[in-house]
Design an enzyme around this catalytic site. Structure first.
Site, PDB file in Angstrom:
ATOM      1  N   LYS A 198       0.693  -1.140   0.050  1.00 56.96           N
ATOM      2  CA  LYS A 198       0.029   0.167   0.266  1.00 56.96           C
ATOM      3  C   LYS A 198       0.799   1.270   0.054  1.00 56.96           C
ATOM      4  CE  LYS A 198       0.078   1.463   4.618  1.00 56.96           C
ATOM      5  NZ  LYS A 198       0.877   0.546   5.270  1.00 56.96           N
ATOM      6  N   THR A 258      -3.802   5.277   4.895  1.00 56.12           N
ATOM      7  CA  THR A 258      -2.549   6.076   4.475  1.00 56.12           C
ATOM      8  C   THR A 258      -2.763   7.031   3.500  1.00 56.12           C
ATOM      9  OG1 THR A 258      -1.861   3.861   4.926  1.00 56.12           O
ATOM     10  CG2 THR A 258      -0.312   5.275   3.751  1.00 56.12           C
TER      11      THR A 258
END
Lengths: 220, 220
Positions: B78, B135
């Site tokens: 990610k 995030t």
């Protein structure tokens, strides 16, 4: 929407020429030429391909799919989760809660959507996950705004009375929860949003209820 | 990480007692008691259940899974997409681009992850999609910050030189792209991030390249 067209137009409506465009695409940003990707959906994949070729550009990328029902449901159900994301923000919660809410929200959207005939992969696509993220992170979203005001303690009718635009997610919440009950589908987030909007449930207590449900394995 | 443990500890390492916690969980928010949901992963589901029962509370909800490799890969890959999200923000792009980037980013994360032994559902879960959203939307993320500075036209080494904390996604990008090439997996976003970080490619041109790839059906 395709079912509404069928109801209204009857035999004049040709489902095989009907193409639905959906995905993360605030009009304000499309107009400014900011990179946007969406999906063209039709029960007839050739119709979807035709629109895909016609409208794609270097700032507007289109994918195609034959999962019309999945695309239509994703674009609608995501507004329930957008209200939940707004409530979370209004309560002062942060990015951790947002990430979990969208992830678990997509799980229950998919659960209902697949039961109604959509494909699970569609909900992980632009018209599902993509639109969900853009709507829930955006300050522009009217549904998120309604949720945020609720989270801050205001009453639904007061908020709707002063809005010039429609927050369709309020009605979608009622429909989604009615469908979930009728079809016996587990949708804990939609249930809590429904309780908060229409049964005066306390948002903070609803959050605690969600967090303290029976512990589960992640998938399923 | 479990492979690193095995390398370092050798026969003293018991994989069946190893549990990996992952998901959208900025420590700053967990400490403040903001609602957070994560997943406990172990090749031995009983070990995962043990940790799940031990650590769950009304502000910290845990799911369990036996897909250790999928959870570990999601948490790592990610960060490549977080750099891409930062680049997009630095270029002045908006929520439409963000939604598309995360959706297609998750597609290529899953593609590599499943090839390496992870389960596709894990990438749609808290340690995949959930952590990705938190995030990429967060101002706290160091990887997103690096991307944003790159998008604004600065050079990678200058940015890294002035940072006190590690932006692990830079190294992850090199690893992910090497793996993608070795295993012959299509990862167009990781490829462009790699070209921008290490081969001085122009971010705006990279975006246009991504938007004008061969038109596709959405799933697959």
């Amino acid at each position: 929407m395709s079912e509404v067209f069928q109801d209204v137009w009857g035999s004049k409506f040709n489902l095989n020429q009907y193409v639905c465009l959906s995905g993360p695409s605030h009009a304000e940003e499309v107009v400014r030429g900011l990179p946007t990707s969406i999906v063209a959906a039709s029960t007839n994949i050739n119709s979807a391909h035709q629109v895909q070729k016609l409208m794609s550009s270097e700032r507007f990328r289109m994918y195609s799919t034959d999962d019309l029902i999945g695309v239509e449901l994703g674009g609608s159900l995501k507004n329930v989760i957008a209200i939940a994301a707004g409530i979370s923000a209004g309560l002062g919660f942060g990015d951790n809660t947002l990430g979990a809410l969208l992830t678990r929200g997509l799980v229950e959207m998919s659960r209902l959507g697949v039961h109604l005939g959509g494909q699970v992969g569609t909900f992980s696509g632009l018209s599902g996950m993509g639109d969900l993220i853009t709507t829930c992170c955006s300050q522009h979203s009217r549904n998120r705004y309604v949720g945020e005001q609720i989270g801050k303690g205001r009453k639904l009718q007061d908020i709707l009375d002063e809005m010039l635009m429609v927050a369709e997610g309020v009605k979608t919440t009622a429909s989604a929860w009615a469908l979930a009950q009728r079809e016996n589908i587990e949708m804990p987030i939609a249930h809590q949003v429904h309780s908060i909007l229409f049964e005066d449930a306390d948002p903070m207590q609803a959050t605690i209820d969600l967090m303290t449900r029976k512990l589960k394995v992640e998938i399923g």
